[in-house]
Each structure stands twice: as structure tokens, then as C-alpha cells.
Write a protein that holds these residues in place. Structure first.
Motif: not given
Length: 328
Positions: A15-27, A216-222
Motif C-alpha cells: 500500500a506504501i510504495g517507493f517513489g524514486a524521483w528524488a534519488i535521481g539527483g536532478d530535481a 523561510d525554507s530554502q530550496f536548492a537551485s536544482n
């Protein structure tokens, strides 16, 4: 871990899977492959058996990390990837036999496998859903043994409804969360009737519903939460579920009193989604083992009360619906 059927595949997916977009390293800002691999392993330790990726996540890096993990585990895992967003320009005409075959063969190499478990068209232009020949190409790829099943990843409910007219579409991946209710109202029943699996992405509204973000959360340029707030790079709905950041933060503060003792805000948001029986699996992302564990354990938590579900609905109607409901 709870397991649910994914359409007509015969699979019982976590029921809970794993979304692997974040570990790609580009977004999603900086990543660490060691942490990413550890996150995947921790999720599998806790019963996760469905992992979702795409050929464009890190230009294939996400697929390659998943291949490494699958070699190191003995549990049966279902790996879903996507194809289509490598096109430039990203047009309906690009969804042709030559391109789709090339994309599939590249993913087969990245995943180090002979057959892709589930291939999804990656949020193609709406026009693609009116081209039966595209789905005929996918049928041929199944016959050739390159893919086992196929589905679609959509931006809009109308696209989801068009997609399930095709008899061999096994799954639809769609954005659904506390800030995006429309799929439950206009799509879930139709998917259930046709026995189509529902894969829910962006369950935490890009972190808004984790309760950890601040003004005030900061997000990286990528990090797309920095560069795609207004749809500059891809569909705006993929970032904060299309909700204005400030309004989203205010809504989260209204949600906090509804979170039961023993749950984090993120687990509350995931458990809310799992209250909908038509959902096959939810695919939150995780960049480290701690996030993977928090996500995975949401499936173990007790159901939310009718009163809580109603209060979430009221907040959506009042604060969020006017911003997003008619757009996607």
C-alpha cells in the motif's frame, strides 16, 4: 505492511510504495547515493515491494540505483518505470514506435532486466490519449516480451478517463492528496469498475503535507520547488500539487490539530489517501532511511475517523478547491 491488488495484473503491491524521483539527483536538491540505496533497502525491509521510477530521473541514474538494489535482494519486487519525457520537444508525434522502442530498450539496460514489469507513458500530451496506435505499439512491446504490463501517468482527471478506455491499460498514476480531491470524485469509481490499478503520486504535495516546511525554507537551485512553482519547467501541478506555497502552509497549520497522537503529519497525509479503497499504492519519495521508514509505517496506522475525514474535506472545500479543482 498492507498489500492491495494492482488492477488485473495479479500483483499484490504494498500500500506504501517507493517513489524514486528524488534519488535521481536532478530535481530535489543534493542527494547521496549511499543514503538513497539505504533508503531503498529500509523500505524493502519494511515490506515495500513496489518501486516507481522513470528514465528521466537523473537521466537514468534512478533506474540504475534500483537495479543495484534488486540484485542485492531476494524478495520479489515490482519495478515500474516511465517513458516519453525524453522527447524534445515533448509532442504527441514523438510517441511513435521508433522512440518508444528506444526508450524501453534504454530502460531495460539501466534496470539490468529482460522485461520491464510496468511501463507507464510519462504524462504525455492530452492528444496522445486519442491515438489508439500509441497503445497498439505498447501492445506490441508486450508481445515482444520487453514489457509485462503498461499503464499511464497523467496530469488531469480527463486524461485518466480517456486512458482507461483502452482495454490493456492496467494502471493509472495520478496526483491525489489532501490538497487534490478531484480524482476520488470523478475517476476512482470508473477505475474500479474497469479493474484498473491506481498509483498515487505527490502524496505529500512536494513536502507541504510533511508539516516540516516553513515560510523561510530554502530550496536548492536544482530543486523543482525552487524553479517550477509556476510551471516553468513542467506542469505546475507537480510542485506543491499546484497550491500556492503560502496558502498551503496556512492550510497545513489548520490540519495539525487533526493529526492523531502517534502519527506524524506526513503519516497522517498518507493514511488519509489509504482510506480510499480504490487506491492500489501510494509512492512517497525518500532520500534517506529515516524518511523511508516514516513513510512505510503509515500503512500500519489505524484508520482515520469519519469526523476527521469530514474536517479534511471541509478544509479542502474552503481553502484549496477554488485554486486547483478545475485545473487538473
Amino acid at each position: 505492511m498492507e498489500y492491495r491488488p494492482l488492477g488485473r495484473t495479479g500483483w499484490q503491491v504494498s500500500a506504501i510504495g517507493f517513489g524514486a524521483w528524488a534519488i535521481g539527483g536532478d530535481a530535489w536538491g543534493p542527494t547521496d547515493d549511499r543514503e538513497a540505496l539505504a533508503a531503498l533497502h529500509r523500505a524493502i525491509d519494511l515490506g515495500v515491494n513496489f518501486i516507481d521510477t522513470a528514465d528521466v530521473y537523473g537521466d537514468g541514474h534512478s533506474e540504475q540505483l534500483i537495479a543495484r538494489v534488486r540484485q542485492e535482494r531476494h524478495e520479489p519486487l515490482y519495478i515500474a518505470t516511465k517513458a516519453g519525457r525524453r522527447l524534445s520537444p515533448h509532442t504527441a508525434d514523438g510517441y511513435n514506435r521508433q522512440n518508444l522502442t528506444a526508450f524501453v530498450e534504454r530502460s531495460l539496460r539501466n534496470l539490468e532486466t529482460e522485461t520491464i514489469d510496468l511501463l507507464q507513458l510519462h504524462c504525455p500530451p492530452t492528444e496522445v490519449y486519442d491515438r489508439p496506435e500509441v497503445f497498439g505499439i505498447l501492445d506490441d512491446l508486450v508481445q515482444q516480451g520487453k514489457i509485462r504490463y503498461y499503464g499511464v501517468s497523467v496530469e488531469k482527471v480527463e486524461e485518466a478517463l480517456k486512458a482507461i478506455r483502452y482495454p490493456n491499460v492496467q494502471s493509472v498514476q495520478i496526483i491525489f492528496n489532501i490538497f487534490r480531491h478531484k480524482p476520488a470524485e470523478q475517476f476512482f469509481a470508473a477505475a474500479q469498475e474497469r479493474q484498473v490499478g491506481i498509483i498515487v503520486r505527490v502524496p505529500l504535495a512536494s513536502g507541504l503535507l510533511s508539516g516540516k516546511l516553513r515560510r523561510d525554507s530554502q530550496f536548492a537551485s536544482n530543486d523543482h520547488r525552487n524553479y517550477n512553482r509556476h510551471g516553468e519547467a513542467f506542469d505546475q501541478g507537480e510542485t506543491f500539487a499546484g497550491v500556492d506555497y503560502e496558502i498551503g502552509l496556512q492550510a497545513v497549520e489548520e490540519l495539525r490539530p487533526l493529526v492523531p497522537a502517534g502519527m506524524t503529519m506526513a503519516q497522517f497525509a498518507l493514511r488519509w489517501i489509504l482510506m480510499f479503497s480504490q487506491v492500489s499504492t501510494v509512492i512517497p519519495g525518500a532520500k534517506n532511511p529515516q524518511q523511508a521508514e516514516e513513510n512505510s509505517r503509515a500503512a500500519e496506522l489505524p484508520p482515520l475517523s469519519d469526523e476527521t475525514m469530514q474536517r479534511v474535506r471541509e478544509l479542502y472545500e474552503r481553502r484549496i478547491k477554488p485554486l486547483v479543482h478545475d485545473r487538473w
